[in-house]
Design an enzyme around this catalytic site. Structure first.
Site, mmCIF file in Angstrom:
data_model
loop_
_atom_site.group_PDB
_atom_site.id
_atom_site.type_symbol
_atom_site.label_atom_id
_atom_site.label_comp_id
_atom_site.label_asym_id
_atom_site.label_seq_id
_atom_site.Cartn_x
_atom_site.Cartn_y
_atom_site.Cartn_z
ATOM 1 N N GLU A 153 0.837 -1.209 0.000
ATOM 2 C CA GLU A 153 0.000 0.000 0.000
ATOM 3 C C GLU A 153 0.867 1.252 0.000
ATOM 4 O O GLU A 153 0.596 2.229 -0.705
ATOM 5 C CB GLU A 153 -0.894 0.036 1.248
ATOM 6 N N ALA B 289 5.727 -37.113 -7.868
ATOM 7 C CA ALA B 289 5.261 -37.258 -9.247
ATOM 8 C C ALA B 289 5.038 -38.743 -9.449
ATOM 9 O O ALA B 289 5.972 -39.543 -9.351
ATOM 10 C CB ALA B 289 6.314 -36.733 -10.220
ATOM 11 N N SER C 119 12.935 -43.810 -12.644
ATOM 12 C CA SER C 119 11.925 -42.804 -12.300
ATOM 13 C C SER C 119 12.005 -41.538 -13.151
ATOM 14 O O SER C 119 11.156 -40.657 -13.016
ATOM 15 C CB SER C 119 12.070 -42.415 -10.826
ATOM 16 N N THR D 60 17.178 -40.683 -2.565
ATOM 17 C CA THR D 60 16.899 -39.880 -3.757
ATOM 18 C C THR D 60 18.194 -39.302 -4.310
ATOM 19 O O THR D 60 18.413 -39.269 -5.522
ATOM 20 C CB THR D 60 15.912 -38.743 -3.385
ATOM 21 N N ASP E 278 19.188 -40.465 -8.031
ATOM 22 C CA ASP E 278 18.909 -39.488 -9.104
ATOM 23 C C ASP E 278 19.952 -38.387 -9.239
ATOM 24 O O ASP E 278 19.913 -37.632 -10.211
ATOM 25 C CB ASP E 278 17.553 -38.787 -8.859
ATOM 26 N N GLU F 290 10.830 -33.408 -1.171
ATOM 27 C CA GLU F 290 10.656 -33.933 -2.533
ATOM 28 C C GLU F 290 11.028 -35.413 -2.606
ATOM 29 O O GLU F 290 11.559 -35.874 -3.610
ATOM 30 C CB GLU F 290 11.500 -33.102 -3.513
ATOM 31 N N PRO G 76 10.135 -42.012 -1.158
ATOM 32 C CA PRO G 76 9.043 -42.623 -0.413
ATOM 33 C C PRO G 76 9.403 -42.943 1.044
ATOM 34 O O PRO G 76 8.562 -42.800 1.935
ATOM 35 C CB PRO G 76 8.757 -43.902 -1.194
HETATM 36 C C1 AOF Z 1 0.285 -5.288 4.416
HETATM 37 N N1 AOF Z 1 0.954 -5.081 3.260
HETATM 38 O O1 AOF Z 1 2.645 -5.462 1.902
HETATM 39 C C2 AOF Z 1 2.575 -6.598 3.937
HETATM 40 C C3 AOF Z 1 1.845 -6.819 5.130
HETATM 41 O O2 AOF Z 1 7.365 -6.078 10.005
HETATM 42 P P1 AOF Z 1 6.454 -5.463 8.997
HETATM 43 O O3 AOF Z 1 6.183 -4.012 9.261
HETATM 44 O O4 AOF Z 1 6.876 -5.696 7.563
HETATM 45 O O5 AOF Z 1 5.024 -6.158 9.195
HETATM 46 C C4 AOF Z 1 4.843 -7.497 8.865
HETATM 47 C C5 AOF Z 1 3.373 -7.844 8.961
HETATM 48 O O6 AOF Z 1 2.630 -6.926 8.180
HETATM 49 C C6 AOF Z 1 3.043 -9.223 8.398
HETATM 50 O O7 AOF Z 1 3.112 -10.242 9.388
HETATM 51 C C7 AOF Z 1 1.640 -9.040 7.889
HETATM 52 O O8 AOF Z 1 0.705 -9.145 8.955
HETATM 53 C C8 AOF Z 1 1.710 -7.626 7.400
HETATM 54 N N2 AOF Z 1 2.247 -7.649 6.018
HETATM 55 N N3 AOF Z 1 0.733 -6.164 5.322
HETATM 56 O O9 AOF Z 1 -0.748 -4.691 4.618
HETATM 57 C C9 AOF Z 1 2.078 -5.689 2.983
HETATM 58 N N4 AOF Z 1 3.720 -7.215 3.710
HETATM 59 ZN ZN ZN Z 2 1.205 -2.892 5.991
#
Ligand code: AOF
Ligand code: ZN
Length: 370
Positions: A52, A155, A169, A197, A201, A297, A300
């Site tokens: 944001e 897979a 495989s 694995t 592989d 990955e 088994p």
């Molecule tokens: C948002 N927008 O792009 C992200 C969010 O340590 P901070 O400040 O980066 O906060 C991390 C927390 O913020 C994360 O656990 C999640 O709850 C929120 N992340 N939130 O609105 C973002 N990256």
């Molecule tokens: Zn945020």
């Protein structure tokens, strides 16, 4: 204009940081004025601005009256590594916010929405909700449980085998499914395989870039579970032990490690009742190291022990259009004995996609026995 195309655009933006935001979620945002996207942004890395804030900065001015903010995840409302996004939204004067899904982080869940609504902002939640939740399947688990998402990939043939009786495989699935597998590898900070694995592989456990024209080699942290350090007892060269990327051998207290290749890390962990590496201890150590997701990955033996000892959270099951009809072939999994179908393991609300001729069924694992 419906909301979905804008949230879809935000989802595409968020994926620019595919696998790069741990332990934070991937988030994309856009500001729309008169039906047109006038600014956009995404969260690139933990510690850097949230989607944001990036978007408001990209706009470079105050939003017009009637502008709308689209974001794939509920805006945060507390101070973390960065300042709360709700604060930046209020300061911008924007009056209309559309959110893909709520943030499962208990510090923010529902609270970001409440705060915005209390300030008189119109808030719409749940646009393309399933896709927005799916985007952060690792984060969603880590932030709630504070331990890594344990995911398993196999897979298999239509009748559930991962190799013939002689161990052949490569390759069960075709190139498109393998490219899809590489894309998921890029999401996880760590890949785990059993020594069987490795010996059979010699996998590189790297992933080529998935976007056109991008061929950068990506390498997550690679773990080889090897109780007796068998991979050091042969003269054969294994890629994961000789290339320049990080590899960690996971073994027990008493395994002999005379000649560890340069740059290879060694974890000595407690043994289980059978004398093998205790997988619970392995997951605990990974939790301490802040590894938010582990992609097992195979083979088994390892994933069967993992299911019995620790359990799985998520499965990526690739299925190729062929069958073997040989009970001596290697099944994807063994060791369970459900009496009824009600006791079967199930995938909750699975995502089913087609890649070339192969099918990927993936989802959260639930045990009917619980
Ligand atoms: C948002 N927008 O792009 C992200 C969010 O340590 P901070 O400040 O980066 O906060 C991390 C927390 O913020 C994360 O656990 C999640 O709850 C929120 N992340 N939130 O609105 C973002 N990256
Ligand atoms: Zn945020």
């Amino acid at each position: 204009m419906p909301h979905e195309p804008y949230i879809d655009a935000c989802l595409r933006l968020a994926k620019e940081a595919w696998g790069q935001t741990h332990p934070n979620p991937m988030v994309g945002a856009a500001i729309v004025e008169d039906g047109r996207i006038v600014a956009q942004g995404y969260h690139a890395k933990a510690g850097e601005p949230h989607a944001e804030v990036q978007t408001l900065r990209a706009l470079g001015r105050l939003p017009q009256k009637g502008a709308r903010l689209y974001v794939t995840l509920e805006p945060c409302c507390t101070q973390g590594r960065t300042a709360p996004c709700t604060q930046a939204i209020l300061a911008s004067g924007i009056q209309d916010v559309v959110i893909g899904c709520l943030d499962p982080n208990p510090r923010h869940q529902g609270k970001g929405v409440d705060l915005l609504q209390q300030a008189g902002i119109r808030v719409t939640v749940g646009v393309a909700q399933r896709a927005c939740e799916d985007l952060n399947l690792i984060y969603n688990h880590w932030i709630v449980h504070q331990r890594p998402l344990i995911a398993v990939k196999w897979a298999a043939t239509l009748d559930g085998y991962v190799a013939t009786r002689s161990g052949h495989s490569q390759w069960i699935t075709g190139p498109q499914a393998r490219a899809e597998g590489a894309r998921w590898r890029r999401l996880f900070p760590a890949i785990v395989v059993g020594v069987g694995t490795l010996l059979a592989d010699n996998p590189a456990l790297t992933a080529r870039g998935d976007s056109p024209g991008c061929d950068t080699l990506y390498c997550p942290r690679r773990f080889i579970i090897d109780t007796h350090l068998r991979c050091l007892q042969t003269s054969k060269e294994y890629t994961v032990l000789s290339d320049t990327y990080a590899t960690c051998l996971v073994t027990t207290q008493d395994a002999e490690a005379s000649r560890l290749p340069p740059g290879v890390e060694l974890w000595r962990l407690p043994s289980d009742a059978q004398g093998r590496v205790c997988l619970k201890s392995f997951v605990q150590r990974c939790t301490q190291e802040g590894l938010v997701g582990l992609l097992f990955e195979g083979g088994p033996t390892l994933i069967s022990a993992l299911l019995a000892q620790v359990g799985w959270d998520y499965l990526f099951a690739y299925q190729a259009p062929c069958f073997l009809g040989d009970p001596q072939a290697r099944p994807a999994l063994s060791g369970q004995a459900p009496e009824t179908l009600g006791a079967a393991f199930t995938l909750q609300d699975p995502h089913i996609t087609i890649h070339g001729m192969d099918v990927l069924v993936r989802g959260q694992v639930f045990s009917g026995a619980f």
